[in-house]
Design an enzyme around this catalytic site. Structure first.
Site, PDB file in Angstrom:
ATOM      1  N   HIS A  53      35.485  44.275  43.368  1.00  0.00           N
ATOM      2  CA  HIS A  53      34.272  44.929  43.303  1.00  0.00           C
ATOM      3  C   HIS A  53      34.202  46.079  44.212  1.00  0.00           C
ATOM      4  CE1 HIS A  53      30.078  45.484  42.567  1.00  0.00           C
ATOM      5  NE2 HIS A  53      29.655  45.555  43.799  1.00  0.00           N
ATOM      6  N   ASP A  90      36.825  42.416  38.400  1.00  0.00           N
ATOM      7  CA  ASP A  90      35.343  42.456  38.790  1.00  0.00           C
ATOM      8  C   ASP A  90      34.574  42.363  37.458  1.00  0.00           C
ATOM      9  OD1 ASP A  90      33.312  42.097  40.727  1.00  0.00           O
ATOM     10  OD2 ASP A  90      32.867  44.094  40.524  1.00  0.00           O
ATOM     11  N   ASP A 111      27.849  50.251  42.508  1.00  0.00           N
ATOM     12  CA  ASP A 111      26.939  48.981  42.664  1.00  0.00           C
ATOM     13  C   ASP A 111      25.526  49.434  42.453  1.00  0.00           C
ATOM     14  OD1 ASP A 111      25.529  46.818  44.327  1.00  0.00           O
ATOM     15  OD2 ASP A 111      27.479  46.066  43.807  1.00  0.00           O
TER      16      ASP A 111
END
Length: 231
Positions: free
Chosen positions: A183, A153, A18
């Site tokens: 995710h 995702d 991320d």
């Protein structure tokens, strides 16, 4: 980091999931290009402001702006991707563990700040810094680069995964899997995620282990054969 022998890290392989990917890529490009042996992109973009912000990210940004306290445990363990894959929600203890660092919303400054750092156009300071990191990854970076991109995702219609694999030389020949997760791959499938990372680390740090053993054994056999022939 340089003045503390315990923190003067060298030979680092970073798993940037991320926001960890743009933060790690910029740390490497701007400050410590020689300290990294490898880099893992955990389903994370490096937004340079070319296409604005993905709709899903814009929704997330609006959400964290408006909610007094973001329910982190629920976000990680009770999301649509997990439901679509038939994964069970996390236990109360698991969710509580993710909520524990944030007793109140006052402790969630980073959760609100990170979405604001994603640039809306190429003129933003973050876009310029991310572009420099991208230029480094696609020109100067020659270490192993692994892409772990979750199949469920995709933030928008553009295939960011292929962009990284095709543009960064260190990604060539890597496993670059698409795991059957959402995710949060370390939570959705920790076993598969760990196995991919371990294989990547083995390729970097133990890549010649078998070859060295084989050569050593083969060399011993040849020496033994020569001694036998000499007799």
């Amino acid at each position: 980091m340089d003045n503390d022998p315990d923190l003067n890290l060298d030979g680092v392989t970073l798993f940037g999931h991320d926001y960890g990917h743009p933060l790690g890529a910029r740390l490497m490009a701007e400050h410590y290009p020689d300290r990294f042996d490898g880099f893992i992109n955990g389903n994370a973009g490096l937004n340079r402001g070319r296409w604005g912000i993905a709709k899903r990210h814009d929704r997330w940004r609006s959400f964290v702006r408006s909610v007094p306290k973001v329910p982190i445990g629920a976000v990680v363990f009770r999301n649509d991707a997990r439901q679509n894959m038939g994964l069970p929600p996390g236990t109360e203890a698991e969710e509580a563990g993710y909520d524990a660092p944030y007793p109140t919303g006052d402790y969630q400054a980073s959760i609100r700040a990170f979405p604001e750092m994603v640039p809306e156009d190429a003129t933003r300071p973050e876009a310029i810094a991310n572009q420099k990191a991208w230029d480094f990854l696609t020109s100067s970076y020659d270490k192993p680069y692994l892409v772990i991109w979750e199949s469920m995702d995709m933030p928008d219609s553009r295939n960011r995964r292929d962009e990284y694999i095709s543009s960064i030389s260190g990604a060539f020949g890597q496993e670059n899997p698409q795991l059957q997760t959402g995710h949060y791959s370390p939570e959705d499938d920790p076993v598969s995620t760990s196995q991919v990372i371990i294989r990547f680390l083995d390729d970097i740090y133990c890549s010649n282990a078998f070859e060295e053993i084989y050569r050593e054994t083969f060399g011993s056999i040849r020496i033994s054969q020569r001694l036998s022939l000499g007799r």
